[in-house]
Design a protein around this motif. Structure first.
Motif, PDB file in Angstrom:
ATOM      1  N   PHE A  10       0.956  -1.102   0.112  1.00 24.07           N
ATOM      2  CA  PHE A  10       0.016   0.005  -0.059  1.00 24.07           C
ATOM      3  C   PHE A  10       0.793   1.099   0.161  1.00 24.07           C
ATOM      4  O   PHE A  10       0.657   2.265  -0.785  1.00 24.07           O
ATOM      5  CB  PHE A  10      -0.970  -0.024   1.162  1.00 24.07           C
ATOM      6  CG  PHE A  10      -2.301  -0.800   1.203  1.00 24.07           C
ATOM      7  CD1 PHE A  10      -3.222  -0.522   0.037  1.00 24.07           C
ATOM      8  CD2 PHE A  10      -2.455  -1.693   1.803  1.00 24.07           C
ATOM      9  CE1 PHE A  10      -3.999  -1.104  -0.382  1.00 24.07           C
ATOM     10  CE2 PHE A  10      -3.594  -2.475   1.786  1.00 24.07           C
ATOM     11  CZ  PHE A  10      -4.365  -2.204   0.672  1.00 24.07           C
ATOM     12  N   THR A 211       5.243   5.374 -19.256  1.00 26.46           N
ATOM     13  CA  THR A 211       4.716   3.971 -19.039  1.00 26.46           C
ATOM     14  C   THR A 211       5.807   3.089 -19.076  1.00 26.46           C
ATOM     15  O   THR A 211       5.961   1.856 -18.304  1.00 26.46           O
ATOM     16  CB  THR A 211       3.507   3.701 -19.999  1.00 26.46           C
ATOM     17  OG1 THR A 211       3.797   4.437 -21.128  1.00 26.46           O
ATOM     18  CG2 THR A 211       2.365   4.174 -19.389  1.00 26.46           C
ATOM     19  N   TYR A 497       1.264  -7.104 -27.190  1.00 31.22           N
ATOM     20  CA  TYR A 497       0.512  -6.648 -25.894  1.00 31.22           C
ATOM     21  C   TYR A 497       0.015  -7.817 -25.397  1.00 31.22           C
ATOM     22  O   TYR A 497       0.177  -8.297 -24.066  1.00 31.22           O
ATOM     23  CB  TYR A 497      -0.318  -5.454 -26.022  1.00 31.22           C
ATOM     24  CG  TYR A 497      -0.815  -5.123 -24.806  1.00 31.22           C
ATOM     25  CD1 TYR A 497      -0.060  -4.652 -23.762  1.00 31.22           C
ATOM     26  CD2 TYR A 497      -2.431  -5.608 -24.446  1.00 31.22           C
ATOM     27  CE1 TYR A 497      -0.858  -4.535 -22.418  1.00 31.22           C
ATOM     28  CE2 TYR A 497      -2.703  -5.583 -22.916  1.00 31.22           C
ATOM     29  CZ  TYR A 497      -1.990  -4.807 -22.118  1.00 31.22           C
ATOM     30  OH  TYR A 497      -2.769  -4.654 -21.106  1.00 31.22           O
ATOM     31  N   ARG A 500       2.669  -9.792 -23.793  1.00 32.22           N
ATOM     32  CA  ARG A 500       3.287  -9.224 -22.597  1.00 32.22           C
ATOM     33  C   ARG A 500       2.372  -9.132 -21.175  1.00 32.22           C
ATOM     34  O   ARG A 500       2.831  -9.572 -20.065  1.00 32.22           O
ATOM     35  CB  ARG A 500       3.548  -7.749 -22.878  1.00 32.22           C
ATOM     36  CG  ARG A 500       4.717  -7.604 -23.856  1.00 32.22           C
ATOM     37  CD  ARG A 500       5.151  -6.268 -23.991  1.00 32.22           C
ATOM     38  NE  ARG A 500       4.272  -4.880 -23.885  1.00 32.22           N
ATOM     39  CZ  ARG A 500       3.688  -4.326 -24.950  1.00 32.22           C
ATOM     40  NH1 ARG A 500       4.033  -4.463 -26.126  1.00 32.22           N
ATOM     41  NH2 ARG A 500       2.835  -3.029 -24.666  1.00 32.22           N
ATOM     42  N   PHE A 501       1.113  -8.842 -21.714  1.00 30.25           N
ATOM     43  CA  PHE A 501       0.110  -8.988 -20.374  1.00 30.25           C
ATOM     44  C   PHE A 501       0.070 -10.385 -20.075  1.00 30.25           C
ATOM     45  O   PHE A 501       0.132 -10.766 -18.561  1.00 30.25           O
ATOM     46  CB  PHE A 501      -1.224  -8.595 -21.076  1.00 30.25           C
ATOM     47  CG  PHE A 501      -2.389  -8.916 -20.071  1.00 30.25           C
ATOM     48  CD1 PHE A 501      -2.590  -7.722 -19.180  1.00 30.25           C
ATOM     49  CD2 PHE A 501      -3.339  -9.750 -20.092  1.00 30.25           C
ATOM     50  CE1 PHE A 501      -3.575  -8.042 -17.970  1.00 30.25           C
ATOM     51  CE2 PHE A 501      -4.450  -9.844 -19.058  1.00 30.25           C
ATOM     52  CZ  PHE A 501      -4.498  -9.298 -18.178  1.00 30.25           C
ATOM     53  N   TYR A 505       0.829 -10.712 -16.158  1.00 28.93           N
ATOM     54  CA  TYR A 505      -0.347 -11.352 -15.390  1.00 28.93           C
ATOM     55  C   TYR A 505      -0.029 -12.811 -14.677  1.00 28.93           C
ATOM     56  O   TYR A 505      -0.487 -13.113 -13.618  1.00 28.93           O
ATOM     57  CB  TYR A 505      -1.765 -11.563 -16.073  1.00 28.93           C
ATOM     58  CG  TYR A 505      -2.956 -11.548 -15.162  1.00 28.93           C
ATOM     59  CD1 TYR A 505      -2.943 -10.849 -13.992  1.00 28.93           C
ATOM     60  CD2 TYR A 505      -3.780 -12.436 -15.596  1.00 28.93           C
ATOM     61  CE1 TYR A 505      -4.060 -11.211 -13.215  1.00 28.93           C
ATOM     62  CE2 TYR A 505      -5.110 -12.585 -14.736  1.00 28.93           C
ATOM     63  CZ  TYR A 505      -5.137 -11.978 -13.539  1.00 28.93           C
ATOM     64  OH  TYR A 505      -6.172 -12.163 -12.785  1.00 28.93           O
ATOM     65  N   PHE A 508       2.242 -12.638 -11.788  1.00 26.26           N
ATOM     66  CA  PHE A 508       1.394 -12.281 -10.820  1.00 26.26           C
ATOM     67  C   PHE A 508       0.499 -13.363  -9.891  1.00 26.26           C
ATOM     68  O   PHE A 508       0.457 -13.440  -8.855  1.00 26.26           O
ATOM     69  CB  PHE A 508       0.429 -11.038 -10.980  1.00 26.26           C
ATOM     70  CG  PHE A 508      -0.572 -10.823 -10.004  1.00 26.26           C
ATOM     71  CD1 PHE A 508      -0.164  -9.906  -8.977  1.00 26.26           C
ATOM     72  CD2 PHE A 508      -1.787 -11.015 -10.090  1.00 26.26           C
ATOM     73  CE1 PHE A 508      -1.062  -9.618  -8.137  1.00 26.26           C
ATOM     74  CE2 PHE A 508      -2.975 -10.523  -9.214  1.00 26.26           C
ATOM     75  CZ  PHE A 508      -2.489  -9.932  -8.090  1.00 26.26           C
ATOM     76  N   LEU A 509       0.074 -14.105 -11.014  1.00 25.91           N
ATOM     77  CA  LEU A 509      -1.037 -15.127 -10.503  1.00 25.91           C
ATOM     78  C   LEU A 509       0.088 -16.119  -9.937  1.00 25.91           C
ATOM     79  O   LEU A 509      -0.520 -16.946  -8.851  1.00 25.91           O
ATOM     80  CB  LEU A 509      -1.819 -15.702 -11.813  1.00 25.91           C
ATOM     81  CG  LEU A 509      -2.921 -14.925 -12.173  1.00 25.91           C
ATOM     82  CD1 LEU A 509      -3.735 -15.665 -13.251  1.00 25.91           C
ATOM     83  CD2 LEU A 509      -3.860 -14.726 -11.116  1.00 25.91           C
ATOM     84  N   LEU A 512       0.790 -15.047  -6.535  1.00 30.88           N
ATOM     85  CA  LEU A 512      -0.480 -15.053  -5.834  1.00 30.88           C
ATOM     86  C   LEU A 512      -0.913 -16.263  -5.162  1.00 30.88           C
ATOM     87  O   LEU A 512      -1.418 -16.460  -4.022  1.00 30.88           O
ATOM     88  CB  LEU A 512      -1.620 -14.313  -6.564  1.00 30.88           C
ATOM     89  CG  LEU A 512      -3.010 -14.226  -5.820  1.00 30.88           C
ATOM     90  CD1 LEU A 512      -3.134 -13.084  -4.882  1.00 30.88           C
ATOM     91  CD2 LEU A 512      -4.240 -14.149  -6.814  1.00 30.88           C
TER      92      LEU A 512
END
Lengths: 531, 351
Positions: A10, A211, A497, A500-501, A505, A508-509, A512
């Motif tokens: 945060f 970006t 893209y 890349r995404f 992701y 990230f998963l 997670l």
């Protein structure tokens, strides 16, 4: 506030948002506020220490520089009137003044470090010595809490002071800017130890939202979290189980401990540094690299050029060189040449200088004998291999092709890796006796069946954990191999893209779902936080 | 198309994919509580009910395993519901009651006081079972804050995927089947067990250093009392006839004193077992910890009698709509009873 805590996520997200929202000239000010907030959350009681270092080093640097400026102005003004001797005398006088300020400031800051980090170590050893001679060593321990990042910010500040003293950088005139250099929060926890000349410009200059820069930075942060949470904190479970009971886990387990801890240390430390550098990069701040694929090194010497680069270069720059050219060392050189002959005598001071550096490196890592012995073992191996250098040279001259073969390179990498694994045991056990016991038990191991009888599943890791670890390690090695050609992020950025995404992701998963965090996992702080 | 528009489309599509996949994963990974440890489903089931109950029970397993709302309805026309979960602590019971009173105002609230001996949460898993099923409200937020143990984090309750992220290793058929739906597992909060395990060698309580209930427990009991008083609800304190955990005389004396002081009714069922006809060799399924169906029905018959006579609850069986709803519940109750008798090889009882 651990990097892996929700609070930090945060904090970092809010800061990033604010950083690109406030007027650009206020960005560094915001970073200072954020850094002090971070430090305050870590423990308000630590605040006086960092303030003391900031103020003393800032003022000392100003005094030193002012004196140097005054000296050159005086000489310029009185160029015609002063004789050569008078000039020299004046210069020496001023130099002594600068040296006095420099040494006083060093004493204050190293004194703080010594008291909070090493006083209890000293007391315990003194008590031990008194006990050994039949007395009763009952000196009381100080038991002070070690302020967060004190080794890192003290060294960084001393580096700056030395640079100003040497005249290689200009003293910072804004105390708040200097305070930011000392306390910049991402690097406060575990480095890299920044150099003022390289860091100050990027730290204070305004940064426009881009970006690509932000994306690159966050990509690296994600990669850092992957290494820390999926690999380091998962393998930690097995490492902790084994090191808690050295009497039970020895013999063939020693091999496992060395390997697992070396993987953990790499994933943990490089993961933390990736988060640090990535976060700074997302704010447009370039920090120096701290690792260049260290486990691909072909010798221990090369390893120390590629592992914790900022610390090694700090010791080289601010300890090894000054000690090597110091007056006492010159005297030792003369003496040793006389005593041992030109060839051997010439090398003797080198041994002493490097011994000092490795002793300091060891004790910098922690106030205990295991780190000192670890440092000295590194020194011995490096010196021995230095002595064998002519022999290697002859060997390669006789077999010139051999050194170029892949198999030989692989052998060298494997040999260095094994050496590093063995040395890491000192760090892992934090006890010289346990390290020795566990290491030597390997040579009379009779429990080799642990690799096939399911004992590996009793270390706190399931089959799934081992599969995740294996895949994670393969991914780390693949990324390292790819990095030899070019930046992996550059490679990804050329893809369309959706690809890349999917990579971002997907990573990230993985963190997670497979990260070792939350209930059921012990939250582990980064290993290098403790130094 | 303009570059900025393309960028926005990319961003929006990516965001939708992220949110959707995370939601899917969360649905998949959350424990379903439809088989095995079904207690975790009880709290959430309440929200599907028509909320016009006469009696609300709050408490731990000593209410949801010991009283049958079906009997209370079938024999006395009392419309009741049990809001309980495994080891539900007093502070959780308070917030669950507060949450319940947002929807309805029953005539009687029955609280089982066993949990007063636990002023702090002892287990994260129990916290989850009590809290996760609650709908979001200030009561839920306060319950989380009151319950969290040191190792717990508030955010894990907001995004349970963070808590259950590694459950993918334990996924089974239930997780797929009940990913988007669920099935009723309780009977108005009652957990049915028909099997029998007689109570033998029940351990007596070890002497305690201090028998005084912690002030935190009493604080929440006071809050519960005030809440009921404010809404004009009669609060009845009970101690279910569970033989273990041991109920000390010193604890009982404190509750008696508290209820006398505050004008509350306190029923200690441990003192009424003979009157009710509880037989610990046939009426418990776990050696005296909880009642089985036979024991729960006996207790409920006594309680129904009491509530009718003493609390003046009216028989509502003549309310057509309500009776229709209960008909379905009774059908489900009987079907499960039958199923369990067969499952435990107790067909003679089913007959």
């Amino acid at each position: 506030m651990l990097f892996t805590s929700y609070g930090f996520l945060f904090f970092a997200a809010a800061l990033l948002l604010l950083y690109y929202t406030v007027p650009k000239k206020l960005q560094w000010g915001l970073l200072l506020i954020a850094s002090y907030t971070f430090y305050f959350i870590a423990g308000p009681e630590f605040f006086p220490y960092i303030i003391a270092t900031t103020v003393t080093v800032f003022l000392s640097a100003l005094l030193i520089e002012r004196n140097a400026v005054k000296q050159s102005e005086y000489i310029k003004e009185h160029k015609e009137e002063l004789t050569k001797e008078q000039k020299k005398e004046y210069k020496d006088k001023q130099k002594r003044k600068r040296l006095t300020v420099f040494v006083l400031c060093l004493l204050v800051n190293l004194g703080i470090l010594a008291v909070v980090k090493y006083a209890d170590f000293f007391v315990s050893n003194l008590n031990g010595v008194v006990d050994a001679f039949g007395g009763t060593g009952n000196l009381t321990f100080i038991s002070l809490a070690v302020p967060l990042g004190i080794s890192f910010y003290t060294f960084q500040s001393i580096g700056y002071l030395t640079d100003v003293y040497r005249g290689t950088v200009k003293a910072e005139r804004n105390i708040f800017k200097f305070a930011l250099f000392v306390s910049f929060f991402p690097q406060l926890i575990q480095g890299p130890i920044g150099r003022y000349g390289a860091l100050s410009e990027t730290l204070y200059s305004p940064h426009r939202f881009d970006t690509k820069t932000v994306g690159y930075g966050l990509e690296r942060v994600l990669w850092g979290y992957f290494k820390k949470m999926v690999i380091a904190d998962r393998i930690l479970v097995a490492v902790s189980t084994m090191i808690k009971a050295p009497a039970e886990y020895n013999g063939a387990y020693s091999l496992l401990i060395m390997l697992f801890y070396t993987i953990q240390l790499y994933a943990d430390f490089t993961g933390g540094i990736d988060i640090t550098i990535g976060l700074a990069e997302a704010m447009g701040i370039k920090m120096s690299e701290n690792f260049i694929r260290p486990y691909f090194s072909k010798s221990l010497k090369e390893y120390w050029r590629r592992w914790h680069i900022s610390m090694c270069s700090w010791f080289r720059e601010y300890l090894f060189y000054p000690v090597s050219v110091s007056k006492p060392m010159q005297k030792i050189t003369k003496f040793s040449k006389k005593l041992l002959g030109e060839k051997v005598g010439k090398r003797f001071p080198l041994y002493i200088s490097t011994a000092i550096v490795w002793f300091a490196t060891g004790i910098w890592h922690g106030a205990s004998w295991n780190f000192i012995v670890w440092g000295m073992c590194n020194w011995i191996i490096l010196m021995v291999s230095e002595e064998f250098e002519p022999l290697y040279k002859k060997f390669h001259e006789k077999f010139p092709r051999m050194g170029k073969t892949f198999a030989y390179k692989l052998f060298c990498v494997g040999r260095t890796f094994a050496l590093v694994c063995a040395l890491n045991l000192f760090d892992c056990y934090r006890s010289v006796a346990d390290t020795g016991r566990v290491f030597f038990s390997l040579f009379c191991a009779k429990n080799w069946n642990i690799f096939v009888n399911g004992a590996l599943l009793e270390l706190g890791l399931t089959v799934t954990d081992y599969v995740i670890l294996a895949c994670g390690i393969v991914l780390m090695i693949t990324v390292s191999l790819l990095q030899r050609k070019e930046s992996v992020r550059d490679m990804i950025s050329r893809r369309p893209y959706p690809v890349r995404f999917a990579v971002w992701y997907g990573l990230f998963l993985i963190i997670l779902l497979m990260g070792a965090y939350g209930i059921g996992y012990d939250a582990s702080q980064f290993i290098y936080n403790q130094f | 198309m303009k570059t900025s528009a393309k960028k926005w489309i990319k961003f929006c599509v990516s965001a939708v994919i992220v949110v959707f996949t995370l939601w899917l994963l969360q649905c998949l990974l959350l424990p379903k509580y439809v088989t095995g440890t079904v207690e975790g489903a009880f709290i959430a089931e309440y929200y599907d009910e028509v909320k016009d109950h006469d009696v609300i029970f709050v408490g731990d397993c000593e209410v949801y395993e010991n009283f049958s709302p079906i009997v209370l309805w079938r024999d006395y026309g009392i419309n009741s519901y049990i809001r309980g979960s495994a080891e539900q602590y007093v502070f959780q019971s308070y917030y669950i009651l507060e949450d319940t009173l947002r929807y309805e105002t029953p005539k009687v609230v029955i609280f089982n006081i066993q949990s007063l001996c636990f002023p702090e949460s002892r287990n994260e898993a129990y916290n989850r079972m009590s809290i996760e099923g609650m709908e979001w409200s200030f009561s839920k937020v306060n319950s989380i804050l009151a319950s969290m143990r040191e190792e717990e984090r508030f955010l894990d309750y907001v995004f349970p995927i963070l808590r259950y992220h590694s459950r993918w290793e334990q996924l089974n058929g239930d997780d797929l089947e009940y990913m988007f739906k669920t099935k009723k597992v309780s009977h108005n909060g009652y957990y049915m067990r028909v099997d029998v395990r007689p109570a033998e060698n029940v351990p007596t309580g070890k002497p305690l250093a201090d028998y005084t209930f912690d002030s935190r427990s009493i604080k929440y009991l006071d809050m519960m009392r005030d809440l009921c008083a404010e809404k004009g609800i009669e609060l009845i304190l009970i101690k279910a006839p569970s033989l273990y955990p041991y109920w000390y005389d010193e604890w009982d004396a404190q509750i008696k004193e508290y209820s006398a002081k505050n004008g509350l009714t306190y029923i200690n069922f441990l003192e009424l077992t003979e009157e009710i006809g509880i037989d610990y060799s046939t009426d418990t399924y776990d050696a005296g910890l909880h009642m089985n169906l036979a024991g729960a029905e006996k207790l409920s018959l006594w309680l129904g009698e009491y509530l009718t006579a003493e609390a003046g609850l009216a028989d509502r069986r003549s309310e057509t709509e309500l009776a229709l709803r209960w008909e379905e519940k009774i059908e489900f109750y009987e079907a499960e009873k039958q199923y369990q008798y067969e499952f435990y090889g107790m067909n003679e009882k089913a007959d």
